[in-house]
Design a protein around this motif. Structure first.
Motif, mmCIF file in Angstrom:
data_model
loop_
_atom_site.group_PDB
_atom_site.id
_atom_site.type_symbol
_atom_site.label_atom_id
_atom_site.label_comp_id
_atom_site.label_asym_id
_atom_site.label_seq_id
_atom_site.Cartn_x
_atom_site.Cartn_y
_atom_site.Cartn_z
ATOM 1 N N TYR A 164 0.849 -1.121 -0.109
ATOM 2 C CA TYR A 164 0.080 -0.013 -0.073
ATOM 3 C C TYR A 164 0.929 1.232 0.140
ATOM 4 N N ALA A 165 2.202 1.114 0.238
ATOM 5 C CA ALA A 165 2.976 2.318 0.312
ATOM 6 C C ALA A 165 3.774 2.539 -1.219
ATOM 7 N N SER A 166 3.408 1.627 -2.052
ATOM 8 C CA SER A 166 4.160 1.769 -3.424
ATOM 9 C C SER A 166 3.509 3.129 -4.338
ATOM 10 N N ASP A 167 3.971 3.270 -5.274
ATOM 11 C CA ASP A 167 3.424 4.503 -6.113
ATOM 12 C C ASP A 167 2.082 4.090 -6.735
ATOM 13 N N THR A 224 7.733 2.042 5.283
ATOM 14 C CA THR A 224 8.065 2.649 3.814
ATOM 15 C C THR A 224 7.420 3.901 3.284
ATOM 16 N N SER A 225 6.345 4.223 3.980
ATOM 17 C CA SER A 225 5.667 5.587 3.538
ATOM 18 C C SER A 225 6.348 6.766 3.984
ATOM 19 N N TYR A 226 7.346 6.607 5.211
ATOM 20 C CA TYR A 226 7.875 7.938 5.738
ATOM 21 C C TYR A 226 9.442 7.662 5.465
ATOM 22 N N THR A 258 11.102 6.648 2.237
ATOM 23 C CA THR A 258 10.617 6.167 0.993
ATOM 24 C C THR A 258 11.674 5.201 0.085
ATOM 25 N N ALA A 264 -0.449 2.497 -5.090
ATOM 26 C CA ALA A 264 -0.976 1.879 -3.882
ATOM 27 C C ALA A 264 -2.166 1.088 -4.162
ATOM 28 N N TYR A 315 3.659 -0.389 6.283
ATOM 29 C CA TYR A 315 3.183 0.833 5.605
ATOM 30 C C TYR A 315 3.715 2.357 5.899
ATOM 31 N N TYR A 316 3.835 2.371 7.445
ATOM 32 C CA TYR A 316 4.376 3.644 7.724
ATOM 33 C C TYR A 316 5.874 3.499 7.635
ATOM 34 N N VAL A 372 11.091 1.537 -0.001
ATOM 35 C CA VAL A 372 9.729 0.739 -0.874
ATOM 36 C C VAL A 372 10.188 -0.205 -1.785
#
Length: 243
Positions: A124-127, A187-189, A191, A129, A184-185, A194
């Motif tokens: 869900y953290a990919s481009d 890889t979201s923060y 980056t 998502a 998710y958190y 990812v």
């Protein structure tokens, strides 16, 4: 945020959905049905890994990052396999029998769900998502369903009531909600993680497919039906990717 939360919850709760039949079964399920289900799940996960996670990892990073991430996923599952007892099934014509270490086995299954939850969260953290995350949550959810049924059957065979077996089996999947959010958190923060995270998810899924699902689906002489089921699962996931 809402998508990852919904996806992770549905993926985790599919363990309980898979365990639901225990409330209605009188004895157990046939090996043929179980093997066919496991092989179908393997096909789903194979397509998700090869056609979604790996291309997405390459799109977000380099080949070296892909290789590192895949081997990290494989290594993590290898360490879990070596250090945590896994639910081994005795194959026989009359049904499924399990060993007697109930608490240990339930703990092992719960810990084995950690990388699966991470896989959903990272996706869900990919481009892309929404598409990637939903597909991986779906694939992991399908893998969780037969696992939930097997855990519930195991507990039922240990003289635990059907309702308690269902509840415990459902709870073994709940850890995936926590690890999904963690993945998710992270890889979201951070980056740059990812591509590694997506490749990690692919490596973990490929390990599960080849080390567990395929061998177990061939354990009782159902190789041919399991092979067809694997291919159908593969084609089904490709159809979903193309829609």
């Amino acid at each position: 945020m809402s998508e990852i939360l919904i996806g992770s919850i549905l993926s985790a709760l599919s363990t309980g959905v898979g365990a639901l039949p225990i409330l209605f079964l009188k004895n157990t399920i046939s090996h043929r049905f179980r093997d066919t289900l496991l092989a179908f799940t393997a096909g789903i996960m194979m397509a998700a890994s090869i056609m979604s996670l790996i291309p997405e990892s390459l799109a977000n990073g380099s080949y070296i990052q892909l290789v590192i991430g895949i081997f990290l996923g494989v290594l993590t599952l290898t360490l879990l396999e070596k250090n945590i007892p896994h639910m081994d099934l005795d194959h026989n014509k009359s049904g499924i029998e399990f060993d007697e270490k109930a608490l240990l086995i339930v703990t092992a299954i719960t810990l084995h769900n950690i990388p699966e939850g991470l896989s959903v969260g990272v996706s869900y953290a990919s481009d892309s998502a929404s598409e990637t995350g939903n597909l991986i949550a779906f694939a992991i959810g399908l893998q969780n369903a037969p696992e939930g049924l097997l855990v519930a059957l195991f507990l039922f065979n240990q003289k635990i009531s059907k309702l308690k077996a269902f509840i415990i089996a459902t709870l073994t999947g709940s850890i995936e909600i926590v690890t999904s959010l963690l993945g998710y958190y992270l890889t979201s923060y951070i980056t740059f993680l990812v591509p590694y995270g997506l490749a990690f998810a692919a490596g973990a899924m490929l390990f599960i497919i080849y080390k567990e699902l395929i061998p177990e689906s061939h354990g009782d002489g159902n190789e041919q039906s399991s092979t067809y089921s694997f291919i159908i699962g593969l084609l089904f996931m490709i159809l979903l990717l193309e829609i």
